[in-house]
Enzyme design. Sequence first.
Site, PDB file in Angstrom:
ATOM      1  N   ILE A 502     -59.552 -39.183  22.706  1.00 48.24           N
ATOM      2  CA  ILE A 502     -58.787 -38.506  21.670  1.00 48.24           C
ATOM      3  C   ILE A 502     -59.634 -38.243  20.446  1.00 48.24           C
ATOM      4  CG2 ILE A 502     -56.502 -39.258  22.400  1.00 48.24           C
ATOM      5  CD1 ILE A 502     -56.748 -41.564  20.426  1.00 48.24           C
ATOM      6  N   GLY A 503     -60.885 -38.573  20.518  1.00 44.37           N
ATOM      7  CA  GLY A 503     -61.736 -38.298  19.369  1.00 44.37           C
ATOM      8  C   GLY A 503     -63.153 -38.722  19.675  1.00 44.37           C
ATOM      9  N   GLY A 508     -69.084 -43.247  18.422  1.00 45.26           N
ATOM     10  CA  GLY A 508     -68.810 -43.174  19.853  1.00 45.26           C
ATOM     11  C   GLY A 508     -67.487 -42.477  20.084  1.00 45.26           C
ATOM     12  N   LYS A 524     -61.976 -47.733  20.476  1.00 46.01           N
ATOM     13  CA  LYS A 524     -63.134 -47.030  19.967  1.00 46.01           C
ATOM     14  C   LYS A 524     -64.357 -47.710  20.559  1.00 46.01           C
ATOM     15  CE  LYS A 524     -64.653 -46.142  15.242  1.00 46.01           C
ATOM     16  NZ  LYS A 524     -64.080 -46.327  13.903  1.00 46.01           N
ATOM     17  N   ASP A 620     -65.059 -42.411   2.726  1.00 49.75           N
ATOM     18  CA  ASP A 620     -64.852 -41.217   3.538  1.00 49.75           C
ATOM     19  C   ASP A 620     -63.369 -40.866   3.575  1.00 49.75           C
ATOM     20  OD1 ASP A 620     -65.564 -39.042   5.034  1.00 49.75           O
ATOM     21  OD2 ASP A 620     -65.830 -40.147   6.909  1.00 49.75           O
TER      22      ASP A 620
END
Length: 834
Positions: A502-503, A508, A524, A620
Amino acid sequence: MAIRKIQVSILILAITVISCGHCSFTPTDHYLIDCGSLNDTTIGNRVFQADDSVSWTLKSSSNNLANISENMVPSYYGMEQLFQNARVFTEPASYTFQIRKHGRHFIRLYFFPFVYKSYNLTAASFSVLTQDITLLNDFRPPLNVIVKEFSLIISSDTLSLSFAPSTNMSIAFVNAIEIMSVPDNLTVDDESIIHPVRTSYQGLSGQALETIYRINMGNQSVWPDDDTLWRFWENDQKYLISKTLSQPFSYRGQISRNDGVSEEIAPDIVYATATELSDFAQTTLSYSVNITWQFNVDAKSSYFIRFHFCDIVSDAASSLLFNVYVNTWLADGNLDLSERTFRRLATAVFLDFVLEADDVSDILSIKVSPGNALHGDETPNAILNGLEIMKINGSPSSGQTSGTPTGSNKNFKIILGSSLGAIAVIIIAVVLFFILRKKRPAKQYSKTWVPFSATGLTSHSTITGTSNGIPSMDGQNGNLGYRFSFIAVQEATNNFDENLVIGVGGFGKVYKAVLRDETKVAVKRGNPKSQQGLNEFRTEIELLSRLRHRHLVSLIGYCDEKNEMILVYEYMENGTLKSHLYGSGLPSLSWKQRLEICIGSARGLHYLHTGQAMAVIHRDVKSANILLDENLLAKVADFGLSKTGPELDQTHVSTAVKGSFGYLDPEYYRRQQLTEKSDVYSFGVVLLEVLCARPVINPTLPREMVNLAEWGMKWQMKGELEQVADVRIARSIKPESLRKFGLTIEKCLADSGAERPSMGDVLWNLEYVLQLQEADGGDSEINSINRIPELAPQVGNISTMENTPVVDDSTLLNDVTETSMSKVFSQLIKSEGR
Ligand SMILES: *[C@@H]1O[C@H](CO)[C@@H](O)[C@H](O)[C@H]1NC(C)=O
Ligand SMILES: *[C@@H]1O[C@H](CO)[C@@H](O)[C@H](O)[C@H]1NC(C)=O
Ligand SMILES: *[C@@H]1O[C@H](CO)[C@@H](O)[C@H](O)[C@H]1NC(C)=O
Ligand SMILES: *[C@@H]1O[C@H](CO)[C@@H](O)[C@H](O)[C@H]1NC(C)=O
Ligand SMILES: *[C@@H]1O[C@H](CO)[C@@H](O)[C@H](O)[C@H]1NC(C)=O
Ligand SMILES: *[C@@H]1O[C@H](CO)[C@@H](O)[C@H](O)[C@H]1NC(C)=O
Ligand SMILES: *[C@@H]1O[C@H](CO)[C@@H](O)[C@H](O)[C@H]1NC(C)=O
């Protein structure tokens, strides 16, 4: 009539139940002697026998009895009568008792020195010994009533209790003796009892213990008759420092108990009363205070400390998080009792702790303070219900600190060194759930993963050793999450099925995964080739595990087997805020929903900046890092980039510029100095994005429109921000609300960090914006009068060039991937190089 009968029988039932609390435990061996008395003495529900009974033998060459009148004895839990008489020994003498049940026994010795005829008991000095150990050595009773309680294992068929005057000039005496067998499992021998700094403590079950303090918090003493083992629980007032910070609390409801926390561990009344943070401290002082109790102890001994807890103060599970300290050691941080009680409130639990002689000074202080990982809305609080401090008999070496530290023990030290630095730390001992551990882990959780919180310590065998140098966190405070086995992660992600990605980010890939218990999670997986690897991984585990907040994405666990760096997060059903703003075809969010999301994320960021001793700067902040759960509750994600904020004397953290273009604080970019205000700037850009629903950088637009921050500010300066608002909702925004929103953005985007508001101010302003929007006046009316013209230029043209990376080209790729994936799922994307 019938009803009355029922009431009566309920009453009888209740009485039976209550009184059964006291008959539930019947000691096999139970000797009660009123020494020096010629008659039996009834104390509460027990009879102390005259000490010439045949059930024990007294070997003494002299037979000296002494007595004083009742009114000379200070009051003592209704036991004054026992102190009126004493048996006096001018030379060594001993009692011998038959022991029917081998195992742990309590021995209580009652002393009150008085002067009777030629016997001056106040000058007494003597030792008390069993056949195995010395209970009291050259003991000089203080000039008051005192009861010495010992807890020891008796493994022979007789117990001999000897009284020996210290010199041939001195005398010995005793007023009463109690010997009773108690459940062996009162003190379990268990690797879960961990000593701070050193390795786990072994062999407690064989130790003789001397009770030094037994305290019921909440300013209420407990009398022996209210305890199934006839213990006294002194109230805590005498030991409480800074009384204005605390207050007693008592609970009238029913106390539940975890398995293994029987009445013999402590009676209900101990759990139903507590000392908590005072209203004054809760409301006025907020977070940072300790409730402290101080006890005088003997610096040369080791101590076994048992904390009794029961959350009787909260209205909901997980709303009480607090720290527990023993001296300067954090015994447990952000302790959430409901995690140990299946989320039940008013449920009794206890924690065990061993402090070894080397670490003891004359004063032992116990502190509790509100945790720093509150979810945001609760009132900070901290409680303690009961406390037992027992001296471990004999020399410090008698506690067998295991001489052969296992792998995990070594690692435990490492983490102390590496992550906590000089702070001598930790830890806990949780005996809690000892039954539970037998029954539960396999059943309630997927077999393939193992809690590594303190409660899971006995599962060492299933926790694999560490790889790639990540210290095992075994024994760390229980709020770190879980260590997953690689197999469990493989299974959950269908062996890292590409279809579940999904990303993708610098770190990674992110997979949607389902654990065996059907919990959805986001996994993740660190790219093994990623240069950032280990440090980022550690940063993220450490940060995320310390940071718990309703508006921060929670780390559920991690896996570091086989050189993997895998993080498991809670799954956010509704994906990124960004995907709800543009580019995905998802239905548009209303202005109110958008404001609530902004407020939620502001809360999360505010917590990052202020919730810890040192500010955490996100670095961020962007709409792709604000995730939405199934209820559109906003949570800030992706702390891998976070860097702990300025320390006291510094005003900034100097560091290589990182972050996403378009959101980047120009001051930070210029000066490479990072403060919380950089996050405020980025958040200002997010606010604009939320209002305008367009990418922050769109290179396909005319030059002056490319950068949203510049373009938006241009309109704000003209006082015509409505010109660029998302056309889909522009009409529904009340002008006052928009005006305030625009001003807030303007302040956030101020050129100099010093001029920008704090995240707390931003939060406050946004709440005000929402209030203005919801203020009376009727939406329809206001909308019809103050219509915002529909002049916003069309900017729906989405480009994948947004967020052009400043540092690393991989971002471009990331964002391309992100755009293509952004339809449905949550994303935990690293958008620039690590
Ligand atoms: C003690 O017991 C004796 C008989 O054993 C009795 O005569 C005496 O009255 C008792 N004394 C008290 C104070 O009860
Ligand atoms: C104390 O004990 C003696 C016997 O040892 C008895 O004669 C005397 O009455 C007792 N005095 C009191 C105050 O109980
Ligand atoms: C009893 O002994 C104490 C301590 O040695 C002494 O201070 C006290 O005067 C003595 N009392 C009597 C009545 O002898
Ligand atoms: C006490 O014991 C010492 C030696 O242990 C002895 O010299 C002394 O005479 C004794 N005193 C009495 C009064 O018995
Ligand atoms: C503790 O209890 C005592 C006696 O009941 C009472 O006088 C005192 O005010 C209490 N202290 C607090 C802090 O409530
Ligand atoms: C301790 O033993 C008693 C019976 O002896 C039992 O009822 C209780 O559940 C045991 N507690 C634990 C924690 O094993
Ligand atoms: C509470 O006590 C602990 C241990 O001594 C200490 O580290 C912490 O700073 C104290 N907290 C406050 C707010 O004083």
